[in-house]
Design a protein around this motif. Structure first.
Motif, short mmCIF file in Angstrom:
data_model
loop_
_atom_site.label_atom_id
_atom_site.label_comp_id
_atom_site.label_asym_id
_atom_site.label_seq_id
_atom_site.Cartn_x
_atom_site.Cartn_y
_atom_site.Cartn_z
N ARG A 146 -6.17 1.39 5.88
CA ARG A 146 -7.11 0.65 5.04
C ARG A 146 -6.53 -0.71 4.63
N ALA A 147 -5.24 -0.73 4.33
CA ALA A 147 -4.60 -1.99 3.95
C ALA A 147 -4.63 -2.99 5.10
N ASP A 150 -3.04 6.90 6.28
CA ASP A 150 -4.43 6.42 6.17
C ASP A 150 -4.53 5.21 5.24
N ARG A 151 -3.71 5.23 4.18
CA ARG A 151 -3.76 4.09 3.26
C ARG A 151 -3.29 2.82 3.97
N GLU A 196 -2.22 10.95 3.94
CA GLU A 196 -2.78 9.99 3.00
C GLU A 196 -2.03 8.66 3.07
N ALA A 197 -0.69 8.74 3.21
CA ALA A 197 0.11 7.53 3.28
C ALA A 197 -0.26 6.69 4.50
N ALA A 245 0.82 -1.21 0.00
CA ALA A 245 0.00 0.00 0.00
C ALA A 245 0.85 1.25 0.00
#
Length: 340
Positions: free
Chosen positions: A94-95, A90-91, A87-88, A3
Motif C-alpha cells: 500500500r505504501a 501488505d502494508r 500484514e507487514a 510503513a
C-alpha cells in the motif's frame, strides 16, 4: 520505509521455492528497512534478498500468502501464513502504491500550473504579439483601408471630406511631389490642428490652413511635418491596439476590420497634439523641395516667438524659391475644395 517502523526486526517462518521446479524449503523471513531477507533456519545464512517495493503477492486474499520478488514470470516464490508478517508485507504494498501515485499527482499539478502559466502568458503576451504581427505584415491596401476607417471617424467631428473635383485634382497632383508616390491627401472642413497622418500614407488637412494662409507653403509644411513626425507602421500599430485583439484576428483572417473597429479613434486622435517632427530634418526638407518655412512657422505661432528657428533659418528668407509650388489657378482651386 516508514510503513514498516513498527515491524522492524520482524521475523516469521515461511516456505521458499528457489525455482518453479525446486522443492519447498523452510526459511526464516525477516523484514529489514527496504528488503525481505530469507535465511536458513539452522545456519542463519541468508539465502535470498528481495526488494520490499518489488515484492508482489500472487494470490491476494488467500492463505498461505504466496509472494514473488517480481510479478512477470516469477522464479522464486515464498509462502507465508503468519498474519503479522502478511500484514507487514501488505502494508508495504500500500505504501508503494501511494508513493507511485504522488509523482503522477505532482506531474499533474505541475502540468496544470504550466498550463495556467502559459495561459496567463498568452493573455498578456499574445494580444500584443498578434497586433504587432498584423501591423508588420499588413499590405499597403490594408493599411490604407484602416486609414480610411479612421478618416471616416474623424469626419464625424469635422464634417464630411471635401470632394470638389478641381481641388482634389490639385492634391492628387502635388502629393507625390510633396510627400511620396503613394500618398493621398484629403481635406476636411474643420481644423485638425494642421495636418494629420493616418495609416496607409493617408493625410488629412484642415480647410482652415488653406483659407487663412497667403499661399500653399503653410499647408505644404504641415503635410511634410506630419509625414516626418511618425512612421506608417507606428500609426497602424496604434490604430490596431485601439481596435483590439478580436478586430486584429479578423484583419489577419479575413483581411478587413470590423465595421466599427475605429469608432471613436478619430476623435481621440484629434484631441491629442500633433507629434512634432525633427526641426533640422524639416528645414532640410523645405530646402530640398524649394518651399519657404516661414509661412508654416507663422501658421503655428502668428507671433513667431516659439518658432524663431524656422523663421530665421528659412532657406528662402532672402530670395524667393526657384519655382512656385502651385500656379495661381491651382491654389485658387485648392482653396475652394470645400465650396459647394
Amino acid at each position: 520505509m516508514t510503513a514498516l517502523t513498527q515491524f522492524e526486526r520482524l521475523e516469521a517462518q515461511g516456505s521458499w521455492r528457489e525455482t518453479p521446479e525446486a522443492r519447498l524449503r523452510e526459511v526464516i523471513v525477516s523484514v529489514g528497512e527496504a528488503t525481505l531477507t530469507l535465511s536458513d533456519p539452522k545456519s542463519e545464512r541468508p539465502l535470498s534478498h528481495w526488494s520490499l517495493p518489488a515484492v508482489t503477492r500472487l494470490n491476494p486474499g488467500k492463505l498461505p500468502a504466496i509472494y514473488s520478488p517480481r510479478a512477470d514470470g516469477p522464479d522464486e516464490t515464498l509462502e507465508v501464513d503468519d498474519p503479522l508478517m502478511i500484514e507487514a508485507i501488505d502494508r508495504v504494498q500500500r505504501a508503494v502504491l501511494a508513493r507511485q501515485a504522488h509523482p503522477g499527482r505532482l506531474r499533474g499539478g505541475l502540468t496544470l500550473l504550466t498550463a495556467l502559466a502559459m495561459a496567463a502568458a498568452a493573455v498578456v503576451w499574445l494580444p500584443d504579439a498578434l497586433t504587432r504581427h498584423a501591423a508588420n505584415i499588413a499590405p499597403p491596401a490594408q493599411a490604407f483601408a484602416v486609414g480610411n476607417a479612421i478618416l471616416a471617424d474623424i469626419s464625424r467631428s469635422t464634417g464630411a471630406v471635401c470632394e470638389r473635383h478641381s481641388g482634389q485634382a490639385v492634391l492628387d497632383w502635388i502629393a507625390p511631389k510633396l510627400i511620396a508616390e503613394d500618398a493621398k491627401i484629403r481635406v476636411v472642413p474643420s481644423p485638425v490642428n494642421g495636418a494629420r497622418r493616418l495609416p496607409g500614407n493617408l493625410y488629412v488637412l484642415g480647410n482652415d490652413v488653406l483659407l487663412t494662409a497667403p499661399g500653399p507653403a503653410a499647408a505644404a509644411g504641415h503635410l511634410m511635418a506630419a509625414e516626418m513626425a511618425v512612421s506608417d507602421k507606428e500609426l497602424l500599430l496604434n490604430a490596431l491596439e485601439y481596435a483590439g485583439t478580436r478586430a486584429v484576428l479578423q484583419l489577419l483572417t479575413l483581411g478587413t476590420l470590423p465595421e466599427k473597429a475605429m469608432h471613436g479613434y478619430g476623435e481621440t486622435l484629434l484631441q491629442q497634439p500633433a507629434p512634432p517632427p525633427d526641426r533640422d530634418s524639416l528645414l532640410k526638407a523645405f530646402r530640398e523641395k524649394g518651399i519657404p518655412s516661414a509661412p508654416y512657422a507663422h501658421s503655428l505661432d502668428p507671433t513667431g516667438a516659439s518658432v524663431l528657428d524656422l523663421i530665421k533659418e528659412d532657406p528662402y528668407r532672402d530670395s524667393p524659391p526657384p519655382k512656385a509650388l502651385l500656379t495661381d489657378p491651382q491654389w485658387l482651386a485648392l482653396q475652394q475644395i470645400c465650396a459647394g
